[in-house]
Design an enzyme around this catalytic site. Sequence first.
Site, PDB file in Angstrom:
ATOM      1  N   GLY A 212      38.035  64.805  55.346  1.00  0.00           N
ATOM      2  CA  GLY A 212      38.884  65.324  56.416  1.00  0.00           C
ATOM      3  C   GLY A 212      39.031  64.315  57.534  1.00  0.00           C
ATOM      4  O   GLY A 212      38.658  63.145  57.395  1.00  0.00           O
ATOM      5  N   ASN A 213      39.595  64.758  58.648  1.00  0.00           N
ATOM      6  CA  ASN A 213      39.719  63.885  59.817  1.00  0.00           C
ATOM      7  C   ASN A 213      39.536  64.721  61.079  1.00  0.00           C
ATOM      8  O   ASN A 213      39.368  65.939  61.006  1.00  0.00           O
ATOM      9  CB  ASN A 213      41.067  63.159  59.802  1.00  0.00           C
ATOM     10  CG  ASN A 213      42.233  64.113  59.849  1.00  0.00           C
ATOM     11  OD1 ASN A 213      42.433  64.799  60.848  1.00  0.00           O
ATOM     12  ND2 ASN A 213      42.989  64.189  58.772  1.00  0.00           N
TER      13      ASN A 213
END
Length: 404
Positions: A212-213
């Site tokens: 993810g980020n």
Amino acid sequence: MPESQSKPRVVLGVSGGIAAYKACELLRRLTESGHDVRVVPTASALRFVGAPTWSALSGNPVSDRVWDDVHEVPHVRIGQTADLVVVAPATADMLARAAHGIADDLLTNTLLTARCPVVFAPAMHTEMWEHPATQENVATLRRRGALVVEPAVGRLTGADTGKGRLPEPAEIFEVCRRVLARGVTAPDLAGRHVVISAGGTREPLDPVRYLGNRSSGKQGYALARTAAARGARVTLIEANTGMPDPAGADVVHVGTALQLREAVLKAAADADAVVMAAAVADFRPAEYAEGKIKKREGQEPAPVALVRNPDILAEISADRARPGQVIVGFAAETDDVLAHGCEKLRRKGCDLLVVNEVGERKTFGLEESEAVVLTSDGSETPVPYGPKEGLADTVWDLVVPRLA
Ligand code: CTP
């Protein structure tokens, strides 16, 4: 000068639907944030919530009739002196009376005398909302400059669900705040459909893990809120933000980059503008493990093979769904921000690129940001450090003159 005269004056019109009780929360938010609120209910609204409640919460007299305090000419004065009129909930009957200029109670008289921005937050059953009579009344009100917020989708009175629910009071409050801040009576995105992606995609490795980020989605939500407050029909495609739906936006929930791409392509088909504020993962795991990946004693972890995700921004820019569609990208850069931004604007082929400098304590998850907006015709608009809504309004200010 009495304190109430220096405060922005808001008329809160309440019509007779069960959602009238939610207007108490909107009233609280308005008064607590320094507005002088005059509640004008209809007679049917008073069957749901009584005058003492409105009066106690607003600190102002409450009536639904033009025959009370006639010496103060309330049927004219209340509208004339308002900075904003918001009708929440607005029933089908209310929209019909407003659209036809009927003035048979204090609220409808007020609507005819108000020259300030007017916001309607409709709430009714789906069938009533979708009925051609209601839709034509909404179109009439919008054509005359009123902001009619699209109802939310969800649980209605009784067991049914569908479109017609009053948006959350906190979100209606945000619309009021934005409209009051801009103070314009003609919403400049009225009749436009804008698509905004927000949040950060998650690319699953196995049923419990993902790549993810750190995007929070706050900038995308600020874009959705400001666009709705400027009259646009908003489709918000959100990835993993966990935030409440903004008032007036149709929200599509997605998880991965591929899901985001599908939703963006679908919504962009009839969009006037597309803003890609989401942080889309450039890569995803080449394989998804159906079962949880286990560590094995004495074994090194297996490397994770990645494959490229499609570049949605480049794709929709190269192959526009409609001639004249305006496309906006975002770039997060850590150094040499402007040079990288100019190069990215050319490479992606969009019309505008919002370049943010990111780092440990910059932009991600914060309420405020600083950016430069680059355009394909070579202009640079610096946006000083401030609320993400300010940047969002600058983006729309640059989009509006470019719309076909
Ligand atoms: N974007 C997209 N699809 C992707 C990756 C990014 O549509 N697969 C969009 C983002 O929504 C954003 C813009 O492209 O509007 C910039 O994304 P960014 O990741 O900064 O650009 P990249 O081309 O990936 O450049 P780099 O990673 O080299 O900085």
